[in-house]
Design an enzyme around this catalytic site. Structure first.
Site, short mmCIF file in Angstrom:
data_model
loop_
_atom_site.label_atom_id
_atom_site.label_comp_id
_atom_site.label_asym_id
_atom_site.label_seq_id
_atom_site.Cartn_x
_atom_site.Cartn_y
_atom_site.Cartn_z
N ASP A 15 -5.46 2.23 -4.39
CA ASP A 15 -6.72 2.05 -3.68
C ASP A 15 -7.05 3.26 -2.80
O ASP A 15 -8.18 3.40 -2.36
CB ASP A 15 -6.74 0.75 -2.86
N SER A 46 0.83 -1.21 0.00
CA SER A 46 0.00 0.00 0.00
C SER A 46 0.86 1.26 0.00
O SER A 46 1.68 1.45 -0.88
CB SER A 46 -0.96 -0.03 1.19
N ASP A 48 -0.68 1.12 -5.01
CA ASP A 48 -1.64 0.12 -5.51
C ASP A 48 -2.99 0.74 -5.86
O ASP A 48 -3.96 0.03 -6.13
CB ASP A 48 -1.80 -1.04 -4.53
N ASP A 96 -2.02 6.19 -4.39
CA ASP A 96 -0.88 5.49 -3.81
C ASP A 96 -0.42 4.36 -4.74
O ASP A 96 -1.01 4.14 -5.80
CB ASP A 96 -1.21 5.00 -2.40
#
Length: 549
Positions: free
Chosen positions: A297, A143, A295, A293
């Site tokens: 999400d 993340s 990834d 960010d």
């Protein structure tokens, strides 16, 4: 086995590269930290600093986790395993290699794999699990953590992260894998299928169904930064699909780069991560800055208001989106229409939903719980999911995924900014109007990193002390204490304490599930920002002094 024995054991069987890395270690505390425990497979999967060692994120722990997952799938789903597993990864160093390791272990176990060939967002993975009716999914990501970290998330057949009930079962399978040196990782190449932009395009068309303006965008000027992550192509595709043509990319942060060279951490919650975007926005006169960010999400934003770019907090953006989406849906709303949020998400979103007659349900921290609720609604028809959000900059509109989705949210934030720009308002203006109608609320998060063995012990000591202390001696205006470790409000037990103040403001404390941190959340009601900020600083000084933070 003590850490020294574990260290010597690894040296006896690991490959030459790992052996060389370990033999170069001279700091005894570093050796202890790498080997005093195994990297825990928790409810969020694996997450840790990359490197050799039992308490590090490396290919051996990826193989171990994947072999446990393969055994779990075969015992739990039987022939359903042949529906396969989808694997995606973000832009971090080693993510592609770790994803390949996972694919090889699954194929060696006879489980088909669909494997993305480029870094892709988490919501693309979640969508793909559902679209291909797969038995599960894996994402290699840490993340928004600093560059030293990587991680491993597991998804169920509904496209959501495993909740503790299932994750605890899986973790026992992982713990049963003891011989890390001999995990089978050679399988038939016929079991491996590669996924590319065709699948991403299916995702884009699906999330476009959430568009409120249906391509009728105005002249909003947008700066977007993927912060060296996986969102670059999907976010640009959905903005183009939405009719936005004046989109500018921060070139120095455009390409995937696991070193994240332009930021201290790729976290769009922090102004540092958006600073280059704000700089570009100032040069070209952009209306809004958005950043995702690694990834993709989570999404952060800054809005031009009275000549300055102002950041919007996670809870405030959640409230803005609740207001906008419910306003745009209007008569489409029914008695089943529902917003889902978490127990540590503040703001006025609940009050806004109440005005529209929309139900609000709360879950524990973590979007996996929101996804679980969505899947429950899908099965029993008891509610109609409208929107889910949490204070940590995660949002989801639509039922295409079961995890937070910065790609669809990028479209909705820009459509919302465009809609209000046509009325001569910025999102800051709209926030002020909402505060006037529902009351001012300041939401603040304070995170304290307490790394290593001693740090984890201190986090546990703080949580224990808060349960035995007379906290009213520290904060005399507490009206109620809610201990979620007792499994209250029909929620699973979780290590969270929430202190409700007499004016219905609140303070919540919990250890992070993914980082060596203890987090303190504040949602404070008051007359205005000045008053609530002064109150926040007073509380912050109290707890930092009391617990030496």
């Amino acid at each position: 086995m003590g850490y020294k024995d574990a260290y010597r054991d690894w040296l006896s069987w690991c490959d030459d590269a790992e052996k060389k890395e370990l033999l170069l270690l001279k700091d005894e505390k570093e050796i202890e930290d790498r080997f005093y425990k195994d990297l825990e497979f928790g409810t969020a999967g694996l997450r840790g600093i990359m490197g050799a060692g039992s308490n590090r994120m490396n290919r051996y722990n990826v193989r171990k986790a994947t072999k446990g997952f393969a055994d779990y799938l075969q015992d739990t789903y039987g022939k359903r395993c042949q529906d396969g597993v989808i694997i995606a990864y973000d832009s971090r160093n080693n993510s592609a290699d770790f994803a390949a390791e996972a694919a090889h272990v699954l194929c060696a176990a006879g489980i088909p794999v669909k494997f993305f060939t480029e870094p892709e967002p988490i919501p693309v993975l979640s969508f793909s699990v559902r679209h291909f009716r797969a038995a599960g999914g894996i994402v290699i990501t840490a993340s928004h953590n600093p560059k030293e970290y990587n991680g491993y998330k597991v998804y169920g057949p509904d496209g959501g992260q495993l909740v503790p009930r299932d994750a605890n079962v899986l973790s026992r399978y992982v713990e049963n894998i003891s011989d890390l040196a001999h995990i089978p990782c050679t399988g038939s190449k016929e079991l491996l299928t590669r996924l590319g932009q065709d699948t991403v395009d299916l995702f884009i068309e699906e999330i476009y169904k959430q568009s409120t303006l249906k391509g009728n965008a105005g002249n909003l000027k947008i700066v977007y930064t993927p912060i060296h992550g996986s969102g670059n192509i999907p976010v640009r595709k959905i903005l183009k699909r939405g009719g936005f043509t004046d989109v500018h990319i921060v070139e120095s942060q455009e390409k995937p780069d696991g070193n994240f060279p332009t930021v201290s951490a790729p976290n769009p919650e922090n102004q540092d991560a958006l600073q280059l975007g704000i700089k570009l926005a100032g040069e070209i006169g952009a209306d809004i800055v958005i950043g995702t960010d690694p990834d993709s999400d989570r999404i952060g934003s800054a809005v031009l208001h009275n000549g300055k770019y102002l950041l919007i907090s996670g809870s405030s953006m959640g409230a803005l989106l609740v207001n906008y989406l419910l306003m745009m849906k209007g008569k489409e709303l029914t008695g089943k229409s529902t917003i889902i949020t978490t127990i540590v998400t503040g703001g006025i979103g609940r009050d806004i939903a109440g005005k529209y007659g929309v139900q609000v349900e709360e879950t524990l921290t973590g979007f996996k719980y929101i996804g679980e609720k969505m899947s429950q609604y899908e099965k029993d028809g008891s509610h109609e999911f409208i929107f889910g959000y949490e204070e940590s900059y995660g949002y989801l509109a639509g039922t295409h995924a079961r995890d937070k989705d910065a790609v669809v949210t990028a479209l909705l934030i820009c459509e919302m900014a465009d809609y209000f720009k046509k009325q001569g308002k910025t999102l800051i203006d709209v926030l002020a109007e909402l505060s006037k109608e529902y009351g001012y609320c300041l939401d603040k998060l304070s995170s304290y990193t307490l790394a290593g063995k001693k740090g984890l012990a201190k986090i546990a000591d703080i949580m224990a002390a808060l349960r035995v202390k007379d906290v009213q001696e520290i904060l005399p205006d507490i009206g109620e204490i809610r201990d979620y470790a007792k499994g209250i409000d029909g929620l699973p037990a979780e290590n969270v304490l929430k202190f409700i103040l007499k004016d219905h403001s609140w303070i919540a404390v919990r250890p992070s599930g993914t980082e060596p941190k203890i987090k303190v959340y504040c949602s404070l009601k008051g007359k205005d920002e000045e008053e609530t900020s002064r109150r926040f600083l007073m509380y912050k000084e109290i707890w930092e002094r009391e617990f030496d933070l």
